[in-house]
Design a protein around this motif. Structure first.
Motif, mmCIF file in Angstrom:
data_model
loop_
_atom_site.group_PDB
_atom_site.id
_atom_site.type_symbol
_atom_site.label_atom_id
_atom_site.label_comp_id
_atom_site.label_asym_id
_atom_site.label_seq_id
_atom_site.Cartn_x
_atom_site.Cartn_y
_atom_site.Cartn_z
ATOM 1 N N CYS A 1 0.827 -1.208 0.000
ATOM 2 C CA CYS A 1 0.000 0.000 0.000
ATOM 3 C C CYS A 1 0.864 1.262 0.000
ATOM 4 C CB CYS A 1 -0.917 -0.013 1.231
ATOM 5 S SG CYS A 1 -2.032 1.395 1.249
ATOM 6 N N ILE A 2 0.547 2.185 -0.898
ATOM 7 C CA ILE A 2 1.283 3.458 -0.949
ATOM 8 C C ILE A 2 0.434 4.618 -0.399
ATOM 9 C CG2 ILE A 2 2.802 2.741 -2.835
ATOM 10 C CD1 ILE A 2 0.968 4.381 -4.745
ATOM 11 N N LEU A 3 -0.677 4.280 0.262
ATOM 12 C CA LEU A 3 -1.512 5.254 0.980
ATOM 13 C C LEU A 3 -2.033 6.374 0.081
ATOM 14 C CD1 LEU A 3 0.786 5.545 4.143
ATOM 15 C CD2 LEU A 3 -1.163 4.017 3.837
ATOM 16 N N CYS A 4 -2.374 6.021 -1.153
ATOM 17 C CA CYS A 4 -2.841 7.037 -2.101
ATOM 18 C C CYS A 4 -4.297 7.411 -1.853
ATOM 19 C CB CYS A 4 -2.679 6.536 -3.533
ATOM 20 S SG CYS A 4 -3.825 5.202 -3.948
ATOM 21 N N GLU A 5 -4.988 6.608 -1.065
ATOM 22 C CA GLU A 5 -6.397 6.856 -0.710
ATOM 23 C C GLU A 5 -7.366 6.733 -1.885
ATOM 24 O OE1 GLU A 5 -7.380 10.312 1.742
ATOM 25 O OE2 GLU A 5 -6.887 9.172 3.532
ATOM 26 N N CYS B 1 -8.663 3.999 -3.131
ATOM 27 C CA CYS B 1 -9.720 3.033 -2.768
ATOM 28 C C CYS B 1 -10.674 3.641 -1.757
ATOM 29 C CB CYS B 1 -9.111 1.742 -2.219
ATOM 30 S SG CYS B 1 -8.130 1.993 -0.734
ATOM 31 N N LEU C 1 -3.616 1.298 5.890
ATOM 32 C CA LEU C 1 -4.954 1.065 5.349
ATOM 33 C C LEU C 1 -5.752 0.214 6.330
ATOM 34 C CD1 LEU C 1 -6.741 1.336 2.729
ATOM 35 C CD2 LEU C 1 -5.895 -0.925 2.127
ATOM 36 N N CYS D 1 -6.960 0.548 -7.359
ATOM 37 C CA CYS D 1 -5.652 0.531 -6.695
ATOM 38 C C CYS D 1 -4.518 0.549 -7.737
ATOM 39 C CB CYS D 1 -5.539 -0.709 -5.800
ATOM 40 S SG CYS D 1 -3.971 -0.823 -4.923
ATOM 41 N N PRO D 2 -3.622 1.535 -7.646
ATOM 42 C CA PRO D 2 -2.560 1.631 -8.654
ATOM 43 C C PRO D 2 -1.468 0.584 -8.476
ATOM 44 C CG PRO D 2 -2.294 3.370 -7.006
ATOM 45 C CD PRO D 2 -3.566 2.645 -6.666
ATOM 46 N N VAL D 3 -1.449 -0.054 -7.303
ATOM 47 C CA VAL D 3 -0.433 -1.067 -7.008
ATOM 48 C C VAL D 3 -1.129 -2.393 -6.676
ATOM 49 C CG1 VAL D 3 1.311 0.615 -6.271
ATOM 50 C CG2 VAL D 3 -0.331 -0.272 -4.609
ATOM 51 N N VAL E 1 -2.324 -4.053 -4.024
ATOM 52 C CA VAL E 1 -2.924 -4.329 -2.708
ATOM 53 C C VAL E 1 -4.261 -5.048 -2.871
ATOM 54 C CG1 VAL E 1 -3.754 -3.339 -0.529
ATOM 55 C CG2 VAL E 1 -1.847 -2.260 -1.740
HETATM 56 S S1 SF4 Z 1 -5.751 2.298 -3.602
HETATM 57 FE FE1 SF4 Z 1 -4.232 0.736 -3.105
HETATM 58 S S2 SF4 Z 1 -2.343 1.854 -2.641
HETATM 59 FE FE2 SF4 Z 1 -4.013 3.346 -2.605
HETATM 60 S S3 SF4 Z 1 -4.627 3.454 -0.417
HETATM 61 FE FE3 SF4 Z 1 -5.947 1.919 -1.416
HETATM 62 S S4 SF4 Z 1 -4.901 -0.030 -1.113
HETATM 63 FE FE4 SF4 Z 1 -3.392 1.577 -0.690
#
Ligand code: SF4
Ligand code: SF4
Lengths: 171, 235
Positions: free
Chosen positions: B145-149, B151, B175, B199-201, B203
């Motif tokens: 998770c890169i905490l991009c918010e 999601c 998260l 989600c860009p990564v 997770v």
């Molecule tokens: S979209 Fe993915 S990377 Fe971004 S906060 Fe949610 S789980 Fe983390």
């Protein structure tokens, strides 16, 4: 022209990066016109001599890995971290959030091997630049033969290697 | 109102209310970014889109486009700064790309490639973050998770479920799943929710899809993220 001396080492790796090097196929002949291998899993030399280039596969998971790496660094003008494990610990580092004693006892029970010949495991698997200075990083698991060749070709011809799209990869 | 500003010396048109990132995107100009998404309000948290305008650093995703503004993006200074930000995102989590189903479709990876990030530079933290495999159709691997918010925003604004949230502060930020048990299975999340795809990564992953597209044939294998829009990989 004097051939460049190249050493390679496989530390906590799977030999995949060395296999990828062999995958440059007939370009190996071109390579061997220009370089001479020093200590490497591909030769049977036991000691490093003075080298122009050192290629390191694998990270550091035990005391022997550290010793070999330091020895190689001392003998090389340019040291390259080849592949995910050398760069960030890779697969072996997947144990890093676990306690090493618990790992060993869960595998061996009460008879954890303690032969003095066995190198001591480190509490955490380390990237090689945690211990020595690294001059270049070539990512990939493994880096493709194309990426390795691109790097070697640039290096042998005195160019700064750049890895563009398709050559830079983390998997 | 319409106008133009310059991005690395060449003109970019914009219309009223657009940010520098939005106008650049519409003009087919790439500014690296991670937490920005065309369908959501800008968040300005990852700072990967940092540009320089009038001598000051600013996040392009929140910087309003303005007539005559001179914006620098593709400079060595900014590339170096962005590289550091991407490296920090890598060392804060556990990113073992060779075993990640998102590899090749991952924006963190693709931005790393575009910036030629070849090493991590910083010491890795190796956090201990167990997976949540409780949901029948969706797996959560918090390690990435890169905490991009994104999601969080998608689940609240589009799905109207608020399944995800960020908890904690600073280095402890993480998260969380909005259920008393903390488990994804105990939420109303469905595999078709917008939050699942955003989600860009790697997770939030759909189960049962492993390697349906082989490595080497995925989004950013076909074209880099910074390629001109007609060629660039679309996530
Ligand atoms: S979209 Fe993915 S990377 Fe971004 S906060 Fe949610 S789980 Fe983390
Ligand atoms: S989320 Fe992206 S960067 Fe992280 S392990 Fe997966 S592919 Fe690699």
């Amino acid at each position: 022209m004097k051939k460049l001396k190249v050493a390679t080492a496989s530390l906590a790796g799977c030999f995949g990066c060395h296999m990828s090097l062999l995958d440059i196929d007939e370009r190996l002949f071109t390579l061997l016109e220009k370089v001479e291998l020093d200590r490497s899993p591909l030769t049977d030399f036991k000691q490093f001599g003075p080298c122009d280039l050192g290629l390191v596969e694998g990270g550091l998971c035990n005391a022997e890995n550290v010793e070999v790496l330091r020895e190689l660094r001392r003998h090389c003008k340019v040291l390259v971290a080849v592949g995910a494990c050398a760069i960030n610990g890779g697969l072996p580092a997947q144990r890093n959030h676990l306690d090493v004693r618990e790992c060993l006892t869960s595998v061996y029970g009460r008879t954890v091997p303690d032969d003095p010949e066995l190198p001591l495991p480190l509490d955490r698997v380390h990237a090689i630049n945690d211990v020595v200075k690294v001059d270049y990083f070539l990512p990939g698991c493994p880096p493709s033969a194309e990426a390795l060749w691109h790097f070697l070709d640039d290096f042998l011809n005195g160019r700064t290697p750049h890895l563009g799209h398709g050559l830079i990869s983390y998997d | 109102m319409k106008g133009t500003f310059t991005l690395d010396g060449s003109e970019v048109p914009f219309h009223e209310g657009q940010t520098v990132l939005e106008a650049a995107r519409d003009a087919g100009r790439y500014i690296p970014h991670l937490c920005a998404h065309p369908e959501f309000e800008p968040h300005g948290s990852c700072r990967v889109c940092t540009v320089k305008a009038e001598g000051r650093m600013a996040a392009a995703c929140t910087l309003p486009a303005r007539e005559g503004l001179a914006v620098e993006s593709a400079t060595d200074e900014l590339r170096e700064l962005r590289r550091g930000l991407v490296q920090l995102l890598f060392v804060e989590g556990n990113h073992f790309c060779p075993s990640c189903e998102k590899s090749g479709d991952c924006q963190l990876q693709a931005v790393g490639y575009a910036l030629e990030v070849r090493s991590l530079h910083f010491p890795q933290l190796f956090p201990d973050r167990p997976l949540d495999a409780s949901h029948p159709d969706v797996l959560l691997d918090f390690n990435r998770c890169i905490l991009c918010e994104l999601c969080v925003r998608a689940s609240a604004e589009v799905d109207h479920k608020s399944v995800f949230a960020l908890g904690g502060r600073g280095i402890d930020k993480h998260l969380i799943v909005n259920a008393e048990s903390g488990r994804l299975a105990d939420t109303s999340l469905s595999v078709t929710d917008t939050a699942v795809g955003v989600c860009p990564v790697g997770v939030i992953l759909k189960k049962g899809r492993g390697f349906t597209v082989p490595l080497g044939q995925r989004t950013y294998d076909r074209a880099p993220i910074d390629a001109p829009p007609e060629k660039a990989g679309k996530p």
